[in-house]
Design a protein around this motif. Structure first.
Motif, PDB file in Angstrom:
ATOM      1  N   LYS A   7     115.589 -33.327 -90.648  1.00  0.00           N
ATOM      2  CA  LYS A   7     116.546 -34.416 -90.545  1.00  0.00           C
ATOM      3  C   LYS A   7     117.374 -34.492 -91.808  1.00  0.00           C
ATOM      4  O   LYS A   7     116.867 -34.322 -92.912  1.00  0.00           O
ATOM      5  N   THR A   8     118.679 -34.738 -91.646  1.00  0.00           N
ATOM      6  CA  THR A   8     119.555 -34.857 -92.800  1.00  0.00           C
ATOM      7  C   THR A   8     119.175 -36.081 -93.604  1.00  0.00           C
ATOM      8  O   THR A   8     119.104 -37.187 -93.073  1.00  0.00           O
ATOM      9  N   THR A   9     118.897 -35.913 -94.874  1.00  0.00           N
ATOM     10  CA  THR A   9     118.524 -37.039 -95.724  1.00  0.00           C
ATOM     11  C   THR A   9     119.763 -37.780 -96.175  1.00  0.00           C
ATOM     12  O   THR A   9     120.876 -37.323 -96.021  1.00  0.00           O
ATOM     13  N   GLY A  10     119.566 -38.967 -96.753  1.00  0.00           N
ATOM     14  CA  GLY A  10     120.697 -39.729 -97.245  1.00  0.00           C
ATOM     15  C   GLY A  10     121.505 -38.953 -98.267  1.00  0.00           C
ATOM     16  O   GLY A  10     122.730 -38.941 -98.237  1.00  0.00           O
ATOM     17  N   LEU A  11     120.811 -38.286 -99.187  1.00  0.00           N
ATOM     18  CA  LEU A  11     121.509 -37.520-100.209  1.00  0.00           C
ATOM     19  C   LEU A  11     122.255 -36.350 -99.587  1.00  0.00           C
ATOM     20  O   LEU A  11     123.419 -36.100 -99.918  1.00  0.00           O
ATOM     21  N   ALA A  12     121.608 -35.638 -98.669  1.00  0.00           N
ATOM     22  CA  ALA A  12     122.270 -34.500 -98.044  1.00  0.00           C
ATOM     23  C   ALA A  12     123.478 -34.949 -97.245  1.00  0.00           C
ATOM     24  O   ALA A  12     124.527 -34.299 -97.248  1.00  0.00           O
ATOM     25  N   ALA A  13     123.331 -36.076 -96.553  1.00  0.00           N
ATOM     26  CA  ALA A  13     124.462 -36.595 -95.776  1.00  0.00           C
ATOM     27  C   ALA A  13     125.627 -36.929 -96.684  1.00  0.00           C
ATOM     28  O   ALA A  13     126.791 -36.696 -96.348  1.00  0.00           O
ATOM     29  N   LEU A  14     125.323 -37.472 -97.852  1.00  0.00           N
ATOM     30  CA  LEU A  14     126.369 -37.813 -98.800  1.00  0.00           C
ATOM     31  C   LEU A  14     127.070 -36.570 -99.325  1.00  0.00           C
ATOM     32  O   LEU A  14     128.292 -36.503 -99.404  1.00  0.00           O
ATOM     33  N   LEU A  15     126.292 -35.557 -99.663  1.00  0.00           N
ATOM     34  CA  LEU A  15     126.870 -34.352-100.232  1.00  0.00           C
ATOM     35  C   LEU A  15     127.718 -33.586 -99.226  1.00  0.00           C
ATOM     36  O   LEU A  15     128.684 -32.920 -99.609  1.00  0.00           O
ATOM     37  N   ALA A 185     143.588 -46.129-105.412  1.00  0.00           N
ATOM     38  CA  ALA A 185     142.658 -45.150-105.982  1.00  0.00           C
ATOM     39  C   ALA A 185     141.479 -45.893-106.603  1.00  0.00           C
ATOM     40  O   ALA A 185     141.622 -47.000-107.129  1.00  0.00           O
ATOM     41  N   TYR A 186     140.317 -45.262-106.554  1.00  0.00           N
ATOM     42  CA  TYR A 186     139.118 -45.917-107.079  1.00  0.00           C
ATOM     43  C   TYR A 186     138.001 -44.899-107.276  1.00  0.00           C
ATOM     44  O   TYR A 186     138.082 -43.744-106.813  1.00  0.00           O
ATOM     45  N   THR A 187     136.963 -45.317-107.952  1.00  0.00           N
ATOM     46  CA  THR A 187     135.777 -44.497-108.144  1.00  0.00           C
ATOM     47  C   THR A 187     134.534 -45.311-107.777  1.00  0.00           C
ATOM     48  O   THR A 187     134.526 -46.548-107.922  1.00  0.00           O
ATOM     49  N   MET A 188     133.526 -44.628-107.252  1.00  0.00           N
ATOM     50  CA  MET A 188     132.243 -45.263-106.920  1.00  0.00           C
ATOM     51  C   MET A 188     131.130 -44.319-107.347  1.00  0.00           C
ATOM     52  O   MET A 188     131.296 -43.096-107.333  1.00  0.00           O
ATOM     53  N   THR A 189     130.004 -44.905-107.711  1.00  0.00           N
ATOM     54  CA  THR A 189     128.817 -44.112-108.023  1.00  0.00           C
ATOM     55  C   THR A 189     127.802 -44.312-106.907  1.00  0.00           C
ATOM     56  O   THR A 189     127.321 -45.425-106.679  1.00  0.00           O
ATOM     57  N   ALA A 190     127.512 -43.234-106.200  1.00  0.00           N
ATOM     58  CA  ALA A 190     126.534 -43.287-105.115  1.00  0.00           C
ATOM     59  C   ALA A 190     125.141 -43.013-105.682  1.00  0.00           C
ATOM     60  O   ALA A 190     124.982 -42.233-106.622  1.00  0.00           O
ATOM     61  N   VAL A 191     124.144 -43.646-105.094  1.00  0.00           N
ATOM     62  CA  VAL A 191     122.750 -43.417-105.487  1.00  0.00           C
ATOM     63  C   VAL A 191     121.935 -43.195-104.227  1.00  0.00           C
ATOM     64  O   VAL A 191     121.901 -44.042-103.328  1.00  0.00           O
ATOM     65  N   SER A 192     121.301 -42.031-104.147  1.00  0.00           N
ATOM     66  CA  SER A 192     120.438 -41.722-103.008  1.00  0.00           C
ATOM     67  C   SER A 192     119.245 -40.936-103.507  1.00  0.00           C
ATOM     68  O   SER A 192     119.398 -39.950-104.237  1.00  0.00           O
ATOM     69  N   GLN A 193     118.049 -41.382-103.166  1.00  0.00           N
ATOM     70  CA  GLN A 193     116.811 -40.729-103.581  1.00  0.00           C
ATOM     71  C   GLN A 193     116.752 -40.549-105.099  1.00  0.00           C
ATOM     72  O   GLN A 193     116.264 -39.555-105.607  1.00  0.00           O
ATOM     73  N   GLY A 194     117.284 -41.514-105.823  1.00  0.00           N
ATOM     74  CA  GLY A 194     117.249 -41.484-107.281  1.00  0.00           C
ATOM     75  C   GLY A 194     118.342 -40.664-107.927  1.00  0.00           C
ATOM     76  O   GLY A 194     118.463 -40.657-109.153  1.00  0.00           O
ATOM     77  N   GLN A 195     119.151 -39.964-107.132  1.00  0.00           N
ATOM     78  CA  GLN A 195     120.220 -39.133-107.672  1.00  0.00           C
ATOM     79  C   GLN A 195     121.534 -39.907-107.682  1.00  0.00           C
ATOM     80  O   GLN A 195     121.949 -40.472-106.671  1.00  0.00           O
ATOM     81  N   LYS A 196     122.195 -39.936-108.841  1.00  0.00           N
ATOM     82  CA  LYS A 196     123.508 -40.556-108.947  1.00  0.00           C
ATOM     83  C   LYS A 196     124.591 -39.508-108.721  1.00  0.00           C
ATOM     84  O   LYS A 196     124.483 -38.377-109.184  1.00  0.00           O
ATOM     85  N   ILE A 197     125.640 -39.908-108.025  1.00  0.00           N
ATOM     86  CA  ILE A 197     126.762 -39.020-107.743  1.00  0.00           C
ATOM     87  C   ILE A 197     128.043 -39.802-107.970  1.00  0.00           C
ATOM     88  O   ILE A 197     128.304 -40.796-107.277  1.00  0.00           O
TER      89      ILE A 197
END
Length: 241
Positions: A7-15, A185-197
């Motif tokens: 199953k696609t994880t939250g982090l994988a889905a984000l990437l 225009a804007y920036t956001m920091t995503a966090v999934s499974q402890g990884q920041k993006i």
């Protein structure tokens, strides 16, 4: 031992939102934007069809191509495992920002085509570029809704897609000068499974067509990668703005 279904994880889905750019650039060539690239043709966000099976869209002629950008590779292939769907925001006011991370920039988009853009000098720096058509009033409303979401969601929000949750924080507007009719225009920091993006977004409107850009550095996820001004300017020029 019985294996669990993959199953696609939250982090994988984000990437996968930006993996279009990296995956096709590494596997393809400069001509992939004309040939369909590995994994199929340009995405039709509202129809679920590829250019291999659907009639060409007028947007295919308007979206940037490799010939427009000497220092970048442009591809339209869709990698295996691409996460499809629209995330749901934990805060309805933030839904426009959540939609920007999905298949379509908004539910009002009539048609969407997408390309991956990579810097030739560093293919890990990728931009997912999309063109969407709207009714004129809906195009203007989309830009105002983005501005309202940015004003309301500075403290962050969460999205859910297929049972996976991604948190977004450090939401802030950016100043990106363009010659378009409208720019957000804007920036956001995503966090999934402890990884920041760290992710950068730009949306520009030319009449009833909206171009959206999502950029990140897949090698250095927390470094951030601003959407290159050249990519934005070239796209705006092709739209006749």
């Amino acid at each position: 031992m019985r294996k669990r279904a993959r199953k696609t994880t939250g982090l994988a889905a984000l990437l996968t939102m930006a993996a279009l750019a990296l995956t096709t650039a590494c596997a393809g060539s400069d001509g992939d934007d004309d040939k369909g690239g590995p994994g199929g043709g340009g995405d039709r966000g509202d129809k679920g069809a590829s250019s291999a099976t659907a009639a060409p869209s007028p947007l295919d002629r308007l979206i940037i191509a490799s010939a427009d950008l000497a220092d970048y590779t442009v591809n339209q292939g869709k990698p295996d495992g691409w996460a499809s769907g629209q995330p749901t925001s934990s805060d309805p006011e933030c839904q426009p920002l959540a939609d920007a991370t999905g298949d379509k920039p908004s539910a009002a988009a009539r048609e969407t085509v997408r390309r991956g853009v990579n810097a030739k000098a560093d293919p890990a720096k990728g931009v997912t570029t999309a063109l969407s058509t709207y009714d004129a009033a809906d195009a203007e409303s989309y830009m105002r809704d983005l501005e309202a979401a940015l004003a309301a969601c500075g403290k962050g929000f969460e999205t859910t897609l297929d049972g996976n949750t991604v948190g977004y924080g450090e939401v802030r507007a950016l100043d990106v000068p363009t010659r378009a009719d409208d720019t957000v225009a804007y920036t956001m920091t995503a966090v999934s499974q402890g990884q920041k993006i760290v992710m950068h977004f730009v949306a520009v409107r030319s009449d009833a067509t909206i171009a959206t850009f999502t950029a990140l550095d897949l090698r250095h996820l927390t470094a951030g990668y601003p959407v290159p001004q050249e990519v934005v300017d070239k796209q705006i020029k092709k739209l006749g703005a």
